[in-house]
Design an enzyme around this catalytic site. Sequence first.
Site, PDB file in Angstrom:
ATOM      1  N   GLY A 273      51.198  47.077 -64.727  1.00 54.94           N
ATOM      2  CA  GLY A 273      51.638  47.741 -63.493  1.00 54.94           C
ATOM      3  C   GLY A 273      51.310  49.223 -63.501  1.00 54.94           C
ATOM      4  O   GLY A 273      51.039  49.807 -62.457  1.00 54.94           O
ATOM      5  N   ARG A 274      51.299  49.831 -64.686  1.00 56.90           N
ATOM      6  CA  ARG A 274      51.058  51.290 -64.747  1.00 56.90           C
ATOM      7  C   ARG A 274      49.633  51.657 -64.374  1.00 56.90           C
ATOM      8  O   ARG A 274      49.390  52.723 -63.817  1.00 56.90           O
ATOM      9  CB  ARG A 274      51.401  51.815 -66.141  1.00 56.90           C
ATOM     10  CG  ARG A 274      52.881  51.935 -66.283  1.00 56.90           C
ATOM     11  CD  ARG A 274      53.352  52.394 -67.618  1.00 56.90           C
ATOM     12  NE  ARG A 274      54.737  51.982 -67.721  1.00 56.90           N
ATOM     13  CZ  ARG A 274      55.284  51.388 -68.757  1.00 56.90           C
ATOM     14  NH1 ARG A 274      54.572  51.151 -69.827  1.00 56.90           N
ATOM     15  NH2 ARG A 274      56.544  51.036 -68.729  1.00 56.90           N
ATOM     16  N   PHE A 395      59.874  55.213 -61.224  1.00 62.02           N
ATOM     17  CA  PHE A 395      59.874  53.772 -61.562  1.00 62.02           C
ATOM     18  C   PHE A 395      58.691  53.367 -62.438  1.00 62.02           C
ATOM     19  O   PHE A 395      57.817  54.157 -62.710  1.00 62.02           O
ATOM     20  CB  PHE A 395      60.099  52.866 -60.353  1.00 62.02           C
ATOM     21  CG  PHE A 395      59.105  52.882 -59.221  1.00 62.02           C
ATOM     22  CD1 PHE A 395      57.879  53.492 -59.322  1.00 62.02           C
ATOM     23  CD2 PHE A 395      59.432  52.233 -58.030  1.00 62.02           C
ATOM     24  CE1 PHE A 395      56.986  53.465 -58.267  1.00 62.02           C
ATOM     25  CE2 PHE A 395      58.549  52.193 -56.970  1.00 62.02           C
ATOM     26  CZ  PHE A 395      57.331  52.816 -57.096  1.00 62.02           C
ATOM     27  N   GLU A 396      58.767  52.128 -62.905  1.00 59.21           N
ATOM     28  CA  GLU A 396      57.814  51.570 -63.885  1.00 59.21           C
ATOM     29  C   GLU A 396      57.747  52.439 -65.147  1.00 59.21           C
ATOM     30  O   GLU A 396      56.677  52.701 -65.687  1.00 59.21           O
ATOM     31  CB  GLU A 396      56.441  51.361 -63.246  1.00 59.21           C
ATOM     32  CG  GLU A 396      56.550  50.406 -62.065  1.00 59.21           C
ATOM     33  CD  GLU A 396      55.322  49.574 -61.794  1.00 59.21           C
ATOM     34  OE1 GLU A 396      54.470  49.440 -62.679  1.00 59.21           O
ATOM     35  OE2 GLU A 396      55.244  49.051 -60.678  1.00 59.21           O
ATOM     36  N   GLY A 397      58.919  52.894 -65.592  1.00 58.10           N
ATOM     37  CA  GLY A 397      59.010  53.774 -66.762  1.00 58.10           C
ATOM     38  C   GLY A 397      59.027  55.208 -66.290  1.00 58.10           C
ATOM     39  O   GLY A 397      58.030  55.678 -65.724  1.00 58.10           O
TER      40      GLY A 397
END
Length: 480
Positions: A273-274, A395-397
């Site tokens: 996703g990143r 988001f996503e870390g």
Amino acid sequence: MPSFVRGIFAGALHDTLLFPYPPLLERRDPAEARVIRRLIDDLRAMQHDGLIDSARFDEEETIGEDVIRALARTGFLGLTIPKEYGGLGLSNTGYARIFGELSRIDASVTVLIGVHCGLGARAIVLFGNVDQKARYLPMLARGETLAAYALTEPETGSDAQHITTTARLSADGSHWTLDGRKLWIGNGHRAGVIATFAQTDVERGGKRVQRPTAFIIRPDMPGFHVEGIIRKLGIRGSTQAELSYRQLEVPTDHVLGVVGKGFGVAVHVLNGGRLTLAAGCTGGTKQIAVEMAAFAEQRVQFGHPIADFEITQRKLAAAASDIYAADAMLGILSDLAASHDADDWALEAACCKVFASEMLWRSADELVQVAGGRGYVKPYPYERWLRDSRINRIFEGTNEILRLFIALNGIQGPAERLKEIGSALRKPVRNLGLISGFAASRLRSALGATPTLDIALDERLATHKKYFEKHVAELRTATE
Ligand SMILES: Cc1cc2nc3c(=O)[nH]c(=O)nc-3n(C[C@H](O)[C@H](O)[C@H](O)COP(=O)(O)OP(=O)(O)OC[C@H]3O[C@@H](n4cnc5c(N)ncnc54)[C@H](O)[C@@H]3O)c2cc1C
């Protein structure tokens, strides 16, 4: 496979990972490049026809079913799903390219598709068994329902390994019972298929311990509740819901992957996703640069377009050079992602996400500045760009967690080597070779020797090459 980022902490420059620069998608896979051009045309048509209307999505805080149907019809809900299940089966590079274009058009649609394709469906593509894939992927590819990914909880965000939702296996082994709450779950209020996570009792080293397990859940399973939808600063067209599982009954054939290995599932999906999130931020920044230039050329003050003033030109130049750097990183990262396991490029993906999300935020802020008062007020789109940009650093870390992830992984190799040197020093005679090798390398760096890029570069890049090598040497010294 060596990691470029991991290498620089030890002063090693794995330049073969950077050069030659990967060929363009158009050359590597002309058929996929054609599909991408078609998708981009469809997307532009939806925007042109007013179906994708960012101001309306923002105002109404939702994206209508008609838009979702149109996205499904044109294939946008099957981007990452393999062709055998009815999707378009795009490569990581192709998906990242589409994501960049989506982000130029509308941040909320980007989040809706990103959660569906890049998180929810991807969890099944990567970890589903044959039956799970056959059962769920075709309906997700057709867009009959949306997918979601439910990891975050009220008490555990960054510390996702310690989620408190529990799953207990029934006495007859037919189902699991999940209890807990999940927060801010994208598409959560209308998703028909959700990848979620709960602690399960497993044995590790002869002891019973709690470890996360991944599950596929559906809203029609008894015990599933949508508690409500949240209101937000930006990406308002996308919807995030709070979910609760109260004695939620999940059949045992809905375990995703292996019991007790759910954290690996969560992390693996997020790593992929990143890359797309970074591509989205880069696409968004490109559009911001276009908007900034257009505004600066038409706004006249003191008898001149504000684009004529050097201070405005500096803002445009800064955005352009950042975009160039982000695009270069993405090219390398997409190439790695095409041929290697996500664990091999996790640090590179984290670097890219941090760089691109901060670039997007900076340029959105400068866009507001260039537009002056019009940057701050409606109906101009600039304040929305700023609001929509902000979430990417969270988001996503979060970027703090990703910085820790990069640093802690980066120092691991040198730390192990130093430990080895430490033990060797206790028996110096026997380990003379190891100790003198280390001492010589310390001496070389103390005398100013730097790791070198052993690749022929155009001489106009000589100063930059030296600068880069000097900083890698400094990073190695700081790490030690
Ligand atoms: C709009 C939106 C959409 C979302 N979509 C989803 C979704 O679809 N699915 C899903 O599962 N989740 C989703 N999330 C959740 C998101 O991933 C989390 O918000 C994010 O992981 C951070 O968790 P937190 O908010 O609990 O912050 P916390 O973890 O509480 O962190 C708060 C602050 O402390 C910092 N911090 C935490 N630990 C450390 C540390 N060790 N060292 C230094 N700093 C630290 C963080 O960087 C942050 O700045 C979404 C969130 C939002 C706002």
